[in-house]
Design a protein around this motif. Structure first.
Motif, PDB file in Angstrom:
ATOM      1  N   UNK A 188       0.829  -1.201   0.000  1.00 37.54           N
ATOM      2  CA  UNK A 188       0.000   0.000   0.000  1.00 37.54           C
ATOM      3  C   UNK A 188       0.864   1.251   0.000  1.00 37.54           C
ATOM      4  N   UNK A 189       2.160   1.088   0.177  1.00 36.04           N
ATOM      5  CA  UNK A 189       3.058   2.234   0.317  1.00 36.04           C
ATOM      6  C   UNK A 189       3.628   2.567  -1.056  1.00 36.04           C
ATOM      7  N   UNK A 190       2.994   3.504  -1.730  1.00 30.84           N
ATOM      8  CA  UNK A 190       3.338   3.762  -3.125  1.00 30.84           C
ATOM      9  C   UNK A 190       4.719   4.391  -3.288  1.00 30.84           C
ATOM     10  N   UNK A 191       5.227   5.053  -2.252  1.00 32.73           N
ATOM     11  CA  UNK A 191       6.583   5.609  -2.360  1.00 32.73           C
ATOM     12  C   UNK A 191       7.612   4.495  -2.534  1.00 32.73           C
ATOM     13  N   UNK A 192       7.327   3.316  -1.980  1.00 28.33           N
ATOM     14  CA  UNK A 192       8.225   2.172  -2.173  1.00 28.33           C
ATOM     15  C   UNK A 192       8.229   1.735  -3.637  1.00 28.33           C
ATOM     16  N   UNK A 193       7.064   1.780  -4.267  1.00 23.30           N
ATOM     17  CA  UNK A 193       6.968   1.426  -5.688  1.00 23.30           C
ATOM     18  C   UNK A 193       7.743   2.425  -6.535  1.00 23.30           C
ATOM     19  N   UNK A 194       7.589   3.701  -6.222  1.00 27.27           N
ATOM     20  CA  UNK A 194       8.243   4.733  -7.021  1.00 27.27           C
ATOM     21  C   UNK A 194       9.754   4.616  -6.951  1.00 27.27           C
TER      22      UNK A 194
END
Length: 286
Positions: A188-194
């Motif tokens: 759910x932590x989109x900063x990790x994806x980015x």
């Protein structure tokens, strides 16, 4: 380019929930983030990949091996890390290897010992005495010590502090550095994806909304803002997750549908968080 994971037309139903014709591909040597709101179908998809849930239809292959016909061989090629540790609380770090190494034909004790040292895990401590970040590192040490080529993680950074999350993402990038191993993880932590993902698959209400490169996702949509007078019926049909207030509207649109917008409308490139928020509001998902 070979594929680490192929999911084709996966179907599964639970009561009122239906996973419908889910398809995506993860090329070998890359990291794919798997995202969607709670209840979208992420965990169900992962359970089907791992044969923890029986699928109703579809095909799943891991490095060319059929996940059902070649299940024993597949289990040697993949490793899993969930958001909750599955080791016995009373085990000491030094005892974990003894308990699990017999399940894997390519278990490498030296690799495990190297990870324990690299992660600064205290061998004499019991699992229950470890912090959440240390527990996650222990599971990763075990997962990456039997020659697995595909690492599947379900919410691995949930509950970790920023430093521990940063360390985990570095570990994943190192894991795929040889160009042969791959990572598939939900979060759910989109900063990790980015920061870490090469590919993203976005699932919404049991259906794939987008699958492709991370950059492709960000370039696929625009946030549009304008006055209420500019929100025509034709434009409204094209918008995803539109919000209307007394002063105007805000929505998301596919760039292919954004040609010819009225001059007063402002467009911005969204981040992954904004894309997820607009999708969760509903609207045009064709």
């Amino acid at each position: 380019m070979s594929n680490a994971l192929e999911v084709k037309n996966l179907r599964k139903s639970y009561g009122d929930f239906r996973l419908g014709s889910v398809s995506f591909t993860l090329p070998a040597g890359y990291i794919m983030g798997f995202v969607g709101q709670n209840g979208a179908g992420k965990t169900t998809t992962i359970r089907c990949i791992l044969n923890m849930a029986a699928r109703e239809d579809g095909e799943i292959s891991i490095y060319g091996l059929d996940s059902i016909k070649d299940e024993l061989a597949v289990k040697q090629e993949l490793a899993t890390v969930f958001d909750e540790i599955f080791f016995v609380d009373a085990w000491r770090v030094s005892e974990v290897e003894k308990a699990i190494k017999g399940f894997y034909s390519r278990w490498d004790g030296k690799t495990y010992a190297d990870f324990i040292r690299k992660f600064d895990l205290p061998p004499k401590k019991q699992v229950k005495e470890l912090s959440r970040g240390m527990k996650m590192k222990l599971m990763l040490a075990a997962a990456m010590s039997h020659g697995a080529k595909l690492l599947i993680l379900d919410e691995p950074t949930s509950g970790l502090d920023p430093v521990a999350r940063d360390e985990l993402l570095d570990i994943l990038r190192e894991y795929i550095a040889d160009g042969e191993k791959s990572v598939f993880f939900s979060t759910h932590i989109t900063s990790d994806l980015e920061r870490s993902a090469d590919f993203i698959t976005l699932i919404d209400h049991g259906a794939i909304f987008y699958t492709g490169t991370k950059d492709g996702l960000l370039e696929h949509f625009s946030i549009v803002k304008g006055g209420k007078a500019e929100l025509t019926d034709e434009l409204k049909k094209k918008l995803i997750g539109v919000s209307v207030t007394s002063s105007g509207f805000n929505g998301m649109i596919r760039n292919a549908d954004a040609r010819g917008l009225p001059g007063g409308i402002v467009t911005e490139q969204p981040d992954i968080d904004e894309i997820l928020v607009h999708i969760s509001k509903g609207g045009n998902a064709s």
